[in-house]
Design a protein around this motif. Structure first.
Motif, PDB file in Angstrom:
ATOM      1  N   PRO A   1       4.150  -5.925  11.465  1.00  0.00           N
ATOM      2  CA  PRO A   1       3.987  -5.968  10.121  1.00  0.00           C
ATOM      3  C   PRO A   1       2.624  -5.160  10.063  1.00  0.00           C
ATOM      4  CG  PRO A   1       3.359  -8.052  11.049  1.00  0.00           C
ATOM      5  CD  PRO A   1       4.141  -7.236  12.139  1.00  0.00           C
ATOM      6  N   CYS A   2       2.435  -4.056   9.167  1.00  0.00           N
ATOM      7  CA  CYS A   2       1.654  -3.310   9.116  1.00  0.00           C
ATOM      8  C   CYS A   2       0.669  -3.631   7.798  1.00  0.00           C
ATOM      9  CB  CYS A   2       2.001  -1.644   9.036  1.00  0.00           C
ATOM     10  SG  CYS A   2       2.605  -1.082  10.648  1.00  0.00           S
ATOM     11  N   ALA A   3      -0.520  -3.043   7.745  1.00  0.00           N
ATOM     12  CA  ALA A   3      -1.383  -3.596   6.517  1.00  0.00           C
ATOM     13  C   ALA A   3      -2.133  -2.330   6.291  1.00  0.00           C
ATOM     14  CB  ALA A   3      -2.354  -4.474   7.055  1.00  0.00           C
ATOM     15  N   LEU A   4      -2.308  -1.236   6.816  1.00  0.00           N
ATOM     16  CA  LEU A   4      -2.899  -0.176   6.457  1.00  0.00           C
ATOM     17  C   LEU A   4      -1.986   1.152   6.847  1.00  0.00           C
ATOM     18  CD1 LEU A   4      -6.374  -0.816   8.513  1.00  0.00           C
ATOM     19  CD2 LEU A   4      -5.825  -1.086   5.893  1.00  0.00           C
TER      20      LEU A   4
ATOM     21  N   ASP B   1       5.769  -7.366   3.166  1.00  0.00           N
ATOM     22  CA  ASP B   1       5.922  -8.132   4.439  1.00  0.00           C
ATOM     23  C   ASP B   1       5.353  -7.187   5.608  1.00  0.00           C
ATOM     24  OD1 ASP B   1       7.076 -10.404   3.396  1.00  0.00           O
ATOM     25  OD2 ASP B   1       9.154  -9.161   3.347  1.00  0.00           O
ATOM     26  N   GLY B   2       4.698  -6.084   5.109  1.00  0.00           N
ATOM     27  CA  GLY B   2       4.196  -5.212   6.010  1.00  0.00           C
ATOM     28  C   GLY B   2       5.154  -4.137   6.748  1.00  0.00           C
TER      29      GLY B   2
ATOM     30  N   HIS C   1      -2.661  -9.590  13.505  1.00  0.00           N
ATOM     31  CA  HIS C   1      -1.473  -9.114  14.106  1.00  0.00           C
ATOM     32  C   HIS C   1      -1.927  -8.010  15.158  1.00  0.00           C
ATOM     33  CE1 HIS C   1       0.618 -10.746  10.806  1.00  0.00           C
ATOM     34  NE2 HIS C   1       1.500 -11.128  11.464  1.00  0.00           N
TER      35      HIS C   1
ATOM     36  N   ASP D   1      -9.959   0.268   9.320  1.00  0.00           N
ATOM     37  CA  ASP D   1      -9.148   1.355   8.299  1.00  0.00           C
ATOM     38  C   ASP D   1      -8.929   2.673   8.801  1.00  0.00           C
ATOM     39  OD1 ASP D   1      -8.837   2.118   5.714  1.00  0.00           O
ATOM     40  OD2 ASP D   1     -10.694   3.007   5.345  1.00  0.00           O
TER      41      ASP D   1
ATOM     42  N   ARG E   1       0.895  -1.321   0.074  1.00  0.00           N
ATOM     43  CA  ARG E   1       0.159   0.195   0.087  1.00  0.00           C
ATOM     44  C   ARG E   1       0.719   1.303  -0.116  1.00  0.00           C
ATOM     45  NH1 ARG E   1      -5.561  -0.265   1.791  1.00  0.00           N
ATOM     46  NH2 ARG E   1      -6.194  -2.291   2.157  1.00  0.00           N
TER      47      ARG E   1
ATOM     48  N   LEU F   1       4.147   0.467   2.246  1.00  0.00           N
ATOM     49  CA  LEU F   1       3.884  -0.642   3.084  1.00  0.00           C
ATOM     50  C   LEU F   1       4.399  -1.840   2.055  1.00  0.00           C
ATOM     51  CD1 LEU F   1       0.673  -0.548   5.241  1.00  0.00           C
ATOM     52  CD2 LEU F   1       2.862   0.406   5.623  1.00  0.00           C
TER      53      LEU F   1
ATOM     54  N   THR G   1      -1.820  -2.383  12.095  1.00  0.00           N
ATOM     55  CA  THR G   1      -1.612  -3.821  11.872  1.00  0.00           C
ATOM     56  C   THR G   1      -2.822  -4.365  11.406  1.00  0.00           C
ATOM     57  OG1 THR G   1      -1.934  -4.377  13.977  1.00  0.00           O
ATOM     58  CG2 THR G   1       0.207  -3.721  13.599  1.00  0.00           C
ATOM     59  N   SER G   2      -2.936  -5.743  10.725  1.00  0.00           N
ATOM     60  CA  SER G   2      -4.235  -6.450  10.418  1.00  0.00           C
ATOM     61  C   SER G   2      -4.766  -6.911  11.766  1.00  0.00           C
ATOM     62  CB  SER G   2      -3.670  -7.677   9.551  1.00  0.00           C
ATOM     63  OG  SER G   2      -3.078  -8.413  10.047  1.00  0.00           O
TER      64      SER G   2
END
Length: 164
Positions: free
Chosen positions: A51-54, A16-17, A70, A131, A2, A13, A66-67
């Motif tokens: 590990p971050c997802a957003l 791997d985040g 996580h 989000d 992202r 990101l 993080t997701s």
């Protein structure tokens, strides 16, 4: 992967985040615990292993999360001029997993160059960040409460309160 673009900075990101930031860093919005500009993407050291997802970027601040798998945690850094980091409580002097001093608060009107964990308005650890959005000097975090399946939108501004 992202990408988020702010006023004069960007966040990326990778798969791997890992959080990478670059651009204007005057208010600490790059997350490197300084006010230096970065002309090439540089990983945010203090978020390594998280590990971050957003990601979202405002004019002078940044937010990553993080997701749910996580922990669904949210971290904010940069200008807190209007309370947009949402780090309105916490105690300085806490220790992280590496027994290092961790700054956990940032007064409204100040800046914070290191990512801070955003605590939500109740003591329930049963929230996941779904989000994050930033616009100018504001932040919005959408939270899913796992135990009740209720979506809540939290304004991450100093004195505002979300609904239960």
């Amino acid at each position: 992967a992202r990408v988020a673009a702010g006023g004069r900075h960007s966040i990326a990101l990778d798969a791997d985040g890992v959080v990478w930031t670059f651009g204007w860093g005057l208010y600490g919005q790059l997350g490197h615990d300084d006010a230096e500009n970065r002309y090439l993407p540089t990983h945010v050291e203090s978020l390594m292993g998280i590990p971050c997802a957003l990601a979202a970027a405002g004019k002078e601040h940044s937010v990553v999360a993080t997701s749910a798998e996580h922990g669904g945690a949210c971290y904010a850094f940069g200008s807190n001029r209007d309370g947009q980091l949402g780090v309105w409580r916490g105690l300085d002097g806490e220790k992280d997993d590496r027994d290092a001093e961790v700054q956990t608060t940032c007064e409204v009107g100040r800046t914070c160059g290191a990512p801070l964990l955003v605590e939500f308005y109740d003591d329930d650890d049963d929230d996941d960040v779904d989000d994050v959005k930033c616009a100018g000097g504001s932040t919005r975090v959408v939270v899913q409460r796992r135990s009740r399946g209720v979506l809540r939108v939290h304004p991450a501004r100093g004195t505002a309160r979300g609904e239960n």
